[in-house]
Design an enzyme around this catalytic site. Structure first.
Site, PDB file in Angstrom:
ATOM      1  CG  HIS A   1      76.788  37.407  34.685  1.00 15.02           C
ATOM      2  ND1 HIS A   1      77.370  37.109  33.473  1.00 15.02           N
ATOM      3  CD2 HIS A   1      77.353  36.558  35.574  1.00 15.02           C
ATOM      4  CE1 HIS A   1      78.242  36.124  33.626  1.00 15.02           C
ATOM      5  NE2 HIS A   1      78.253  35.773  34.904  1.00 15.02           N
TER       6      HIS A   1
ATOM      7  CG  LEU B   1      89.162  33.491  35.343  1.00 14.08           C
ATOM      8  CD1 LEU B   1      89.146  32.004  35.040  1.00 14.08           C
ATOM      9  CD2 LEU B   1      90.339  34.177  34.632  1.00 14.08           C
TER      10      LEU B   1
ATOM     11  CE  LYS C   1      78.347  33.205  30.293  1.00 15.24           C
ATOM     12  NZ  LYS C   1      78.636  33.224  31.708  1.00 15.24           N
TER      13      LYS C   1
ATOM     14  CG  HIS D   1      82.001  38.474  32.987  1.00 15.36           C
ATOM     15  ND1 HIS D   1      82.683  38.099  31.867  1.00 15.36           N
ATOM     16  CD2 HIS D   1      81.460  37.350  33.500  1.00 15.36           C
ATOM     17  CE1 HIS D   1      82.566  36.795  31.722  1.00 15.36           C
ATOM     18  NE2 HIS D   1      81.830  36.322  32.691  1.00 15.36           N
TER      19      HIS D   1
ATOM     20  CG  HIS E   1      84.313  29.816  44.183  1.00 14.55           C
ATOM     21  ND1 HIS E   1      84.198  28.647  43.469  1.00 14.55           N
ATOM     22  CD2 HIS E   1      84.281  30.801  43.270  1.00 14.55           C
ATOM     23  CE1 HIS E   1      84.091  28.921  42.177  1.00 14.55           C
ATOM     24  NE2 HIS E   1      84.130  30.230  42.016  1.00 14.55           N
TER      25      HIS E   1
ATOM     26  CB  ALA F   1      88.139  32.294  38.675  1.00 11.04           C
TER      27      ALA F   1
ATOM     28  CG  HIS G   1      77.911  32.601  38.757  1.00 11.84           C
ATOM     29  ND1 HIS G   1      78.030  31.631  37.790  1.00 11.84           N
ATOM     30  CD2 HIS G   1      78.478  33.718  38.241  1.00 11.84           C
ATOM     31  CE1 HIS G   1      78.654  32.136  36.725  1.00 11.84           C
ATOM     32  NE2 HIS G   1      78.930  33.405  36.973  1.00 11.84           N
ATOM     33  CG  LEU G   2      71.427  32.679  42.474  1.00 12.00           C
ATOM     34  CD1 LEU G   2      69.935  32.594  42.136  1.00 12.00           C
ATOM     35  CD2 LEU G   2      71.628  33.493  43.743  1.00 12.00           C
ATOM     36  NE  ARG G   3      79.207  29.254  42.737  1.00 13.14           N
ATOM     37  CZ  ARG G   3      79.875  29.655  41.665  1.00 13.14           C
ATOM     38  NH1 ARG G   3      79.450  29.341  40.450  1.00 13.14           N
ATOM     39  NH2 ARG G   3      80.978  30.352  41.791  1.00 13.14           N
TER      40      ARG G   3
ATOM     41  CG  ASP H   1      80.828  37.048  37.081  1.00 14.60           C
ATOM     42  OD1 ASP H   1      80.197  35.980  37.059  1.00 14.60           O
ATOM     43  OD2 ASP H   1      82.051  37.124  36.841  1.00 14.60           O
TER      44      ASP H   1
ATOM     45  CG  HIS I   1      83.467  33.410  30.081  1.00 15.25           C
ATOM     46  ND1 HIS I   1      83.421  33.573  31.445  1.00 15.25           N
ATOM     47  CD2 HIS I   1      84.776  33.532  29.748  1.00 15.25           C
ATOM     48  CE1 HIS I   1      84.641  33.775  31.924  1.00 15.25           C
ATOM     49  NE2 HIS I   1      85.492  33.742  30.905  1.00 15.25           N
TER      50      HIS I   1
ATOM     51  CG  ASN J   1      78.734  28.508  36.128  1.00 12.20           C
ATOM     52  OD1 ASN J   1      77.761  29.069  36.626  1.00 12.20           O
ATOM     53  ND2 ASN J   1      79.983  28.846  36.424  1.00 12.20           N
TER      54      ASN J   1
HETATM   55  C1  NCD Z   1      82.400  32.328  37.725  1.00 13.90           C
HETATM   56  C2  NCD Z   1      82.025  31.179  38.655  1.00 13.90           C
HETATM   57  O1  NCD Z   1      82.694  30.983  39.678  1.00 13.90           O
HETATM   58  O2  NCD Z   1      81.046  30.495  38.369  1.00 13.90           O
HETATM   59  N1  NCD Z   1      83.722  32.787  38.079  1.00 13.90           N
HETATM   60  C3  NCD Z   1      84.257  33.991  37.786  1.00 13.90           C
HETATM   61  O3  NCD Z   1      85.439  34.177  38.070  1.00 13.90           O
HETATM   62  N2  NCD Z   1      83.567  34.945  37.219  1.00 13.90           N
HETATM   63  C4  NCD Z   1      82.300  31.890  36.324  1.00 13.90           C
HETATM   64  C5  NCD Z   1      82.365  33.006  35.314  1.00 13.90           C
HETATM   65  O4  NCD Z   1      81.439  33.799  35.193  1.00 13.90           O
HETATM   66  O5  NCD Z   1      83.397  33.100  34.655  1.00 13.90           O
HETATM   67 ZN    ZN Z   2      79.771  34.666  35.689  1.00 16.66          ZN
END
Ligand code: NCD
Ligand code: ZN
Length: 348
Positions: free
Chosen positions: A17, A223, A103, A178, A255, A267, A19-21, A251, A140, A45
């Site tokens: 899991h 989150l 997802k 998560h 940011h 978050a 997030h790479l943006r 996760d 989620h 996302n």
């Molecule tokens: C994640 C994100 O920033 O993309 N944020 C987080 O708090 N975990 C999104 C997610 O997995 O809820």
């Molecule tokens: Zn996530």
């Protein structure tokens, strides 16, 4: 485990899991993940969500182009479910071996989830198609009802949304992402082999006091939000148990500092710079280093039906200081989890 030199060598792990943006942030973070992990399940996302196989294919190419040549890193993609997802999107996705799931973000639950699903009842035909094709649903697991206490949103989601889905489609393969509560652990444990869960370093190492220790700490806010100690302890027990149903998913959710340190901060915790050292710390604390490889490198691969990685990673018991920040671009910075603090395991 080599006790003389205090190193531990494991089969290369998978981050199930991540997030790479995109763009500059992608270039900044992806090599932190590639240094530790052979593969990752990449979350969809983006600001423009990855809702189709075409968008996922293009995003995967951008990720591959951002990975340094000396790493071998295989991004496994996911589709972002919306109210408009079509059965043909699922059929097409199920035929791609590099696309491993879809997802479910309840609309408004978290970062970039405004295009998420507003009605799970409306989504049932899509979930039926997923069950039929064997595609994994990543969830989620939080309700978005503002009247529900934020610390209860996972448990309420399990009762009101997830259990009815499982009742309707008992064969659907599901990852509860998560997991943050004892309820989540019990739900996964009491379900069939088709249901598993990922666990993050922050939910395993921190309880909710870490959001408020000595003042408000936005970089520990994610989150689902951190929960009380009894829940953290239940997660740690599940992770270190050797169960095939719980596996590593960081996760890691970068940011920029300005988006976190503001009146209404985003978050997400960034952990990719030291994910394996963090998990290793937990497993050492629980005297379960012999179970770490199962959690990091076997259970997730088996659940997803992937071959086990052939490479190896070595961690050494060695102190190092996490940087205070990482530069991103045009003066923006990224504050990592454990910024400025000591880690006691290091990727060799
Ligand atoms: C994640 C994100 O920033 O993309 N944020 C987080 O708090 N975990 C999104 C997610 O997995 O809820
Ligand atoms: Zn996530």
């Amino acid at each position: 485990m080599n006790t003389a030199t205090r190193t531990i060598t494991l089969r290369s792990p998978d981050d199930c899991h991540l997030h790479l943006r995109d763009a500059d942030m992608l270039k900044r973070v992806v090599n932190h993940s590639a240094r530790e992990f052979a593969r990752a399940v990449v979350m969809p996302n983006l600001k423009t969500p990855v809702t189709t196989v075409g968008l996922a294919r293009d995003y995967r190419k951008r990720i591959q182009a951002a990975v340094d040549a000396h790493y071998s890193f295989d991004p496994l993609m996911t589709l972002y479910l919306t109210d408009n997802t079509q059965a043909k999107d699922i059929t097409e996705a199920a035929a791609c071996d590099w696309l491993v799931g879809a997802k479910l973000y309840p609309a408004g639950a978290t970062t970039n989830s405004s295009s998420g699903v507003t009605s799970v009842v409306g989504l049932m035909p899509i979930l039926e198609k997923m069950a039929e094709t064997g595609m994994v649903l990543q969830v989620h697991g939080e309700v978005t009802d503002p009247h529900i206490d934020i610390f209860d949103r996972e448990a309420v989601f399990i009762e009101q949304v997830l259990k009815p889905i499982v009742h309707e489609l008992p064969e659907l393969r599901i990852v509860l992402e998560h997991i943050t509560t004892q309820h989540g652990v019990e739900f996964v444990q009491s379900s069939g082999d088709n249901i598993a869960g990922t666990l993050t370093p922050q939910h395993l190492l921190f309880n909710r006091n870490e959001i408020f220790r000595g003042g408000i700490r936005p970089h520990n806010y994610c989150l689902p939000v951190l929960k009380r100690e009894t829940h953290r302890a239940a997660l740690a027990k599940a992770a270190t148990s050797g169960s095939p149903k719980f596996f590593l998913g960081t996760d890691s959710a970068p940011h920029t500092q300005d988006a976190k340190e503001t009146a209404c901060g985003c978050a997400g915790c960034y952990s990719a710079h030291a994910a394996m050292p963090m998990y290793t710390r937990l497993f050492e604390q629980y005297e379960a280093l012999d179970k770490l490889e199962q959690f990091s490198s076997i259970a997730g691969a088996r659940f997803y039906g992937l071959p086990l990685n052939q490479g190896r990673i070595t961690l050494a018991k060695e102190n190092w200081r996490v940087p205070d920040s990482y530069p991103v671009s045009s003066g923006k910075t990224l504050i990592p989890l454990f910024a400025g603090e000591q880690m006691d395991w290091k990727v060799a």
